[in-house]
Design a protein around this motif. Sequence first.
Motif, short mmCIF file in Angstrom:
data_model
loop_
_atom_site.label_atom_id
_atom_site.label_comp_id
_atom_site.label_asym_id
_atom_site.label_seq_id
_atom_site.Cartn_x
_atom_site.Cartn_y
_atom_site.Cartn_z
N LYS A 154 0.83 -1.21 0.00
CA LYS A 154 0.00 0.00 0.00
C LYS A 154 0.86 1.26 0.00
CE LYS A 154 -4.10 -1.98 2.25
NZ LYS A 154 -4.93 -2.00 3.49
N GLU A 158 1.05 3.73 -3.37
CA GLU A 158 0.65 5.12 -3.19
C GLU A 158 1.77 6.08 -3.58
OE1 GLU A 158 -1.10 8.16 0.28
OE2 GLU A 158 -0.54 6.10 0.78
N SER A 162 2.10 8.71 -7.07
CA SER A 162 2.14 10.15 -6.79
C SER A 162 3.36 10.83 -7.40
CB SER A 162 2.14 10.40 -5.28
OG SER A 162 3.36 9.98 -4.69
#
Length: 246
Positions: A154, A158, A162
């Motif tokens: 996770k 993420e 980004s």
Amino acid sequence: MIKTFIIHVSKGYEERRKHIDSHLPSRGINEYEYMLRGDIDDLSDAVRHEFFGSKLSLAEKSCFYKHYLVMKEAVEQNIEQVLVLEDDALLVGSFTQDFSLILSELEGKSNYFANIEEASNSVPLSVRKSNQYLYPCKVNKLCGGYVFDLVFAKKMVEYIESQQIDSPIDGLIGDKIDELQFNLYWVHPPVVKQGSKVGMFESQLSGRTSGLYATVRSWFKEGYRTHIRSHVSKKQKALFENVTKY
């Protein structure tokens, strides 16, 4: 058995797939899934030019994207623990027993990436402990074989989504240990080698060739780094000292 993914290019690497389909069952892995998405021809313009910067080759972008897609799959399917192997993986003869002990040592741990590959460097003799497989480390190796958990996946997914990526997957993981605050382990003894590093297969990423010369050259070069330099270098030992736990 732990959920297992194989990083594989679908066109032009048929020999590697034959290798995996015969080799893994002989080492006790009968269920695994190929990550076929992310081949160079499949990368959209948005992925090539927006997801990635300009520093990586197309082969490096494809390789990174496949590893990312495996992590993304783990997040979307809520898979707690994943084994990832590249398609030139050579597993040790005692893999089933050794890997079971590695997984036992990972029980109760969270937020981790455990590198199970033998790649140029090894855990120094002065650091090793009897009956211990996991060694916290400040850097990563290559990504020919590793285990991660959902918490790590996770965080990494993420972060990747980004940023515009300009580093190979192995380097990025090693560079982001403290920023993303996850635990990285080297496994000793390692249980995976890359066939492309010992002359069994050619490598588009590194430019390595297959054959006898490549095998002998790799034996001397990698052998020195793994079995001599790793144990006499103060810098190598320092990688395993005062490692922050997250």
